[in-house]
Design a protein around this motif. Sequence first.
Motif, PDB file in Angstrom:
ATOM      1  N   PHE A   1      88.660 -15.713  47.561  1.00  0.00           N
ATOM      2  CA  PHE A   1      89.750 -16.503  48.122  1.00  0.00           C
ATOM      3  C   PHE A   1      89.838 -17.763  47.284  1.00  0.00           C
ATOM      4  O   PHE A   1      88.861 -18.500  47.163  1.00  0.00           O
ATOM      5  CB  PHE A   1      89.509 -16.829  49.585  1.00  0.00           C
ATOM      6  N   ILE A   2      91.011 -18.009  46.721  1.00  0.00           N
ATOM      7  CA  ILE A   2      91.158 -19.108  45.764  1.00  0.00           C
ATOM      8  C   ILE A   2      92.199 -20.097  46.266  1.00  0.00           C
ATOM      9  O   ILE A   2      93.283 -19.706  46.699  1.00  0.00           O
ATOM     10  CB  ILE A   2      91.578 -18.565  44.377  1.00  0.00           C
ATOM     11  N   GLU A   3      91.852 -21.371  46.186  1.00  0.00           N
ATOM     12  CA  GLU A   3      92.762 -22.460  46.537  1.00  0.00           C
ATOM     13  C   GLU A   3      92.690 -23.496  45.425  1.00  0.00           C
ATOM     14  O   GLU A   3      91.736 -23.512  44.649  1.00  0.00           O
ATOM     15  CB  GLU A   3      92.339 -23.122  47.857  1.00  0.00           C
TER      16      GLU A   3
ATOM     17  N   HIS B   1      95.278 -18.668  39.611  1.00  0.00           N
ATOM     18  CA  HIS B   1      95.320 -18.696  41.079  1.00  0.00           C
ATOM     19  C   HIS B   1      96.164 -17.552  41.621  1.00  0.00           C
ATOM     20  O   HIS B   1      95.767 -16.849  42.543  1.00  0.00           O
ATOM     21  CB  HIS B   1      95.880 -20.044  41.554  1.00  0.00           C
TER      22      HIS B   1
ATOM     23  N   ILE C   1      86.979 -21.723  44.710  1.00  0.00           N
ATOM     24  CA  ILE C   1      86.810 -20.284  44.945  1.00  0.00           C
ATOM     25  C   ILE C   1      85.750 -20.111  46.028  1.00  0.00           C
ATOM     26  O   ILE C   1      84.652 -20.657  45.927  1.00  0.00           O
ATOM     27  CB  ILE C   1      86.372 -19.557  43.660  1.00  0.00           C
TER      28      ILE C   1
ATOM     29  N   GLN D   1      93.728 -14.025  42.879  1.00  0.00           N
ATOM     30  CA  GLN D   1      93.584 -14.111  44.336  1.00  0.00           C
ATOM     31  C   GLN D   1      93.252 -12.730  44.921  1.00  0.00           C
ATOM     32  O   GLN D   1      93.946 -11.761  44.684  1.00  0.00           O
ATOM     33  CB  GLN D   1      94.888 -14.627  44.944  1.00  0.00           C
ATOM     34  N   GLY D   2      92.140 -12.634  45.659  1.00  0.00           N
ATOM     35  CA  GLY D   2      91.745 -11.385  46.305  1.00  0.00           C
ATOM     36  C   GLY D   2      90.986 -10.418  45.423  1.00  0.00           C
ATOM     37  O   GLY D   2      90.577  -9.347  45.884  1.00  0.00           O
TER      38      GLY D   2
END
Length: 192
Positions: free
Chosen positions: A75-77, A61, A6, A65-66
């Motif tokens: 921002f998540i990956e 996720h 994150i 997100q956002g």
Amino acid sequence: SKTLYIRNLNEKTKIPRLNKALRAIFETYGPIVEIRTRHSIRMRGQAFLTFEGQDDAVKAHGEVQGFVLFGKPMFIEFSRMPAEATIAKEGGDVNAFKEQRVEERERRLKEAEDMRARMALAAVAAAEAEAEVPNKILFLQGLPSGIEAADIESAFAMYAGFVEVRWVSVKPDVAFVEFESDMHAGAAKTAL
């Protein structure tokens, strides 16, 4: 991956408050193994959050997100590497994993250094190639001390298209020799 990376977290938020907020948001998706946040310059505004199950991480996720937390959208990956807590929980060797991670980091740093060196060599080669572009003015450098303008003129005047010799007053070992065209200058350069 069971671990989410994150970023874009509010850097001014205190770590305990940030961890509490992240836990409140994400534990609705499933049990959390660990949350790693640090205030080091390198890790500021980032966190790693590890779930017990991969499905929980995938769902979180997609849905979080956002999401705006403390005035900034997250921002998540998915993390490229599993968390140490996940490796320990699955019975893996955490020390071997740490060593592997250090070796991987050193390899990436070496690759980056090699890339910078290759780019520098390419820039030098490009500059040298650009310097070889035909020009009607020849650049002379490293001239011996005591050489006279007449000596330079006599050396180049015998070639067709010779115009003049210009000295650089602040650098006595540098001069410019001008010809009528780049072809004339090229012929003189090749001959001398």
